[in-house]
Scaffold this motif. Structure first.
Motif, PDB file in Angstrom:
ATOM      1  N   HIS A 192       1.062  -1.391  -0.130  1.00 57.97           N
ATOM      2  CA  HIS A 192       0.463   0.387   0.123  1.00 57.97           C
ATOM      3  C   HIS A 192       1.008   1.471  -0.026  1.00 57.97           C
ATOM      4  CE1 HIS A 192      -3.305  -2.486   0.531  1.00 57.97           C
ATOM      5  NE2 HIS A 192      -2.871  -3.261   1.700  1.00 57.97           N
ATOM      6  N   LEU A 193       1.911   0.543   0.065  1.00 56.74           N
ATOM      7  CA  LEU A 193       2.783   2.477   0.158  1.00 56.74           C
ATOM      8  C   LEU A 193       3.133   3.193  -1.557  1.00 56.74           C
ATOM      9  CD1 LEU A 193       5.895   1.400   2.245  1.00 56.74           C
ATOM     10  CD2 LEU A 193       4.122   2.206   3.077  1.00 56.74           C
ATOM     11  N   ILE A 194       3.117   4.070  -1.534  1.00 54.65           N
ATOM     12  CA  ILE A 194       2.525   4.647  -2.844  1.00 54.65           C
ATOM     13  C   ILE A 194       4.306   5.578  -3.150  1.00 54.65           C
ATOM     14  CG2 ILE A 194       1.645   7.157  -4.281  1.00 54.65           C
ATOM     15  CD1 ILE A 194       0.459   4.409  -3.973  1.00 54.65           C
ATOM     16  N   CYS A 195       5.159   5.224  -4.676  1.00 52.74           N
ATOM     17  CA  CYS A 195       6.484   6.745  -4.598  1.00 52.74           C
ATOM     18  C   CYS A 195       6.122   7.653  -4.038  1.00 52.74           C
ATOM     19  CB  CYS A 195       6.857   5.467  -5.368  1.00 52.74           C
ATOM     20  SG  CYS A 195       8.995   6.580  -5.710  1.00 52.74           S
ATOM     21  N   ALA A 196       7.065   8.460  -3.714  1.00 53.73           N
ATOM     22  CA  ALA A 196       7.106   9.944  -3.775  1.00 53.73           C
ATOM     23  C   ALA A 196       7.468  10.383  -4.759  1.00 53.73           C
ATOM     24  CB  ALA A 196       7.272  11.104  -2.727  1.00 53.73           C
ATOM     25  N   ALA A 197       8.324  10.124  -5.764  1.00 55.98           N
ATOM     26  CA  ALA A 197       8.904  10.123  -6.890  1.00 55.98           C
ATOM     27  C   ALA A 197       8.022  10.080  -7.996  1.00 55.98           C
ATOM     28  CB  ALA A 197      10.605   9.464  -7.184  1.00 55.98           C
ATOM     29  N   CYS A 198       7.538   8.711  -8.030  1.00 50.64           N
ATOM     30  CA  CYS A 198       6.722   8.530  -9.376  1.00 50.64           C
ATOM     31  C   CYS A 198       5.552   8.048  -9.182  1.00 50.64           C
ATOM     32  CB  CYS A 198       6.514   7.531 -10.061  1.00 50.64           C
ATOM     33  SG  CYS A 198       6.750   5.976  -9.466  1.00 50.64           S
ATOM     34  N   GLY A 227       3.935   5.849  -8.151  1.00 47.54           N
ATOM     35  CA  GLY A 227       3.091   4.578  -8.515  1.00 47.54           C
ATOM     36  C   GLY A 227       3.273   3.589  -7.662  1.00 47.54           C
ATOM     37  N   PRO A 228       2.657   2.202  -7.180  1.00 49.17           N
ATOM     38  CA  PRO A 228       2.955   1.929  -5.997  1.00 49.17           C
ATOM     39  C   PRO A 228       4.462   0.956  -5.968  1.00 49.17           C
ATOM     40  CG  PRO A 228       1.539   1.125  -7.713  1.00 49.17           C
ATOM     41  CD  PRO A 228       1.371   1.839  -8.548  1.00 49.17           C
ATOM     42  N   VAL A 229       4.590   0.912  -5.023  1.00 44.62           N
ATOM     43  CA  VAL A 229       6.315   0.800  -4.900  1.00 44.62           C
ATOM     44  C   VAL A 229       6.267  -0.499  -4.741  1.00 44.62           C
ATOM     45  CG1 VAL A 229       7.514   0.538  -2.719  1.00 44.62           C
ATOM     46  CG2 VAL A 229       6.563   2.465  -2.563  1.00 44.62           C
ATOM     47  N   CYS A 232      10.110   2.905 -10.837  1.00 43.82           N
ATOM     48  CA  CYS A 232      11.689   3.581 -10.455  1.00 43.82           C
ATOM     49  C   CYS A 232      12.364   3.290  -9.968  1.00 43.82           C
ATOM     50  CB  CYS A 232      11.073   5.109 -10.302  1.00 43.82           C
ATOM     51  SG  CYS A 232      10.844   5.316  -8.847  1.00 43.82           S
ATOM     52  N   PRO A 233      14.285   3.419  -9.416  1.00 41.17           N
ATOM     53  CA  PRO A 233      14.945   3.679  -9.218  1.00 41.17           C
ATOM     54  C   PRO A 233      14.759   3.487  -7.512  1.00 41.17           C
ATOM     55  CG  PRO A 233      15.688   4.240 -10.653  1.00 41.17           C
ATOM     56  CD  PRO A 233      14.433   4.415 -10.811  1.00 41.17           C
ATOM     57  N   VAL A 234      13.757   4.543  -7.042  1.00 42.28           N
ATOM     58  CA  VAL A 234      13.248   5.090  -6.140  1.00 42.28           C
ATOM     59  C   VAL A 234      12.593   4.264  -5.398  1.00 42.28           C
ATOM     60  CG1 VAL A 234      12.491   6.974  -4.693  1.00 42.28           C
ATOM     61  CG2 VAL A 234      13.689   7.903  -5.915  1.00 42.28           C
ATOM     62  N   CYS A 235      11.420   3.659  -5.913  1.00 44.09           N
ATOM     63  CA  CYS A 235      10.529   2.143  -5.769  1.00 44.09           C
ATOM     64  C   CYS A 235      11.339   1.220  -5.693  1.00 44.09           C
ATOM     65  CB  CYS A 235       9.449   1.833  -6.936  1.00 44.09           C
ATOM     66  SG  CYS A 235       8.435   3.281  -7.273  1.00 44.09           S
ATOM     67  N   ARG A 249      11.722  -1.506  -2.063  1.00 40.84           N
ATOM     68  CA  ARG A 249      10.759  -2.057  -1.740  1.00 40.84           C
ATOM     69  C   ARG A 249      12.054  -3.209  -1.150  1.00 40.84           C
ATOM     70  NH1 ARG A 249       9.212  -4.697  -7.158  1.00 40.84           N
ATOM     71  NH2 ARG A 249      11.197  -4.671  -7.319  1.00 40.84           N
ATOM     72  N   ALA A 250      13.090  -2.851  -2.099  1.00 43.36           N
ATOM     73  CA  ALA A 250      14.680  -3.284  -1.312  1.00 43.36           C
ATOM     74  C   ALA A 250      14.582  -3.531   0.564  1.00 43.36           C
ATOM     75  CB  ALA A 250      16.124  -2.833  -1.648  1.00 43.36           C
ATOM     76  N   LYS A 251      14.293  -2.027   0.854  1.00 38.59           N
ATOM     77  CA  LYS A 251      14.927  -1.693   2.746  1.00 38.59           C
ATOM     78  C   LYS A 251      13.705  -2.903   3.199  1.00 38.59           C
ATOM     79  CE  LYS A 251      16.920   3.208   2.057  1.00 38.59           C
ATOM     80  NZ  LYS A 251      16.689   4.026   1.999  1.00 38.59           N
ATOM     81  N   VAL A 252      12.472  -2.064   2.057  1.00 37.80           N
ATOM     82  CA  VAL A 252      10.977  -3.628   3.328  1.00 37.80           C
ATOM     83  C   VAL A 252      11.141  -4.446   3.484  1.00 37.80           C
ATOM     84  CG1 VAL A 252       8.844  -3.394   3.727  1.00 37.80           C
ATOM     85  CG2 VAL A 252       9.689  -1.184   2.377  1.00 37.80           C
ATOM     86  N   HIS A 253      11.422  -5.123   2.134  1.00 39.13           N
ATOM     87  CA  HIS A 253      12.300  -7.049   2.117  1.00 39.13           C
ATOM     88  C   HIS A 253      13.356  -7.601   2.756  1.00 39.13           C
ATOM     89  CE1 HIS A 253       7.772  -7.166   0.912  1.00 39.13           C
ATOM     90  NE2 HIS A 253       8.396  -5.947   0.468  1.00 39.13           N
ATOM     91  N   HIS A 254      14.334  -6.403   2.858  1.00 39.19           N
ATOM     92  CA  HIS A 254      15.498  -6.343   3.212  1.00 39.19           C
ATOM     93  C   HIS A 254      15.866  -7.977   4.475  1.00 39.19           C
ATOM     94  CE1 HIS A 254      20.017  -5.727   4.232  1.00 39.19           C
ATOM     95  NE2 HIS A 254      19.404  -5.916   5.326  1.00 39.19           N
TER      96      HIS A 254
END
Length: 62
Positions: free
Chosen positions: A5-11, A13-15, A20-23, A27-32
């Motif tokens: 349910h997270l929305i990217c501030a850069a694009c 779109g759904p994370v 995009c690279p920010v997404c 996503r990598a940080k959340v699923h680390h």
């Protein structure tokens, strides 16, 4: 935590889609995962079990 349910501030779109690279970074940080892909909880439990076995071996050696 989930990035469904997270929305990217850069694009805007759904994370979870990683548009995009920010997404993708978010996503990598959340699923680390921890060491060798194991969760920190599994690593901690393994260390505690190893210490308990070592203590039992030490106590039984008297």
């Amino acid at each position: 935590m989930s990035c469904e349910h997270l929305i990217c501030a850069a694009c805007a779109g759904p994370v979870v889609e990683g548009r995009c690279p920010v997404c993708r970074e978010g996503r990598a940080k959340v699923h680390h995962h921890g060491f060798l892909g194991l969760s920190p909880l599994v690593i901690a439990l393994t260390v505690i079990l190893a210490l308990a076995l070592l203590a039992l071996k030490h106590v039984g050696g008297y």
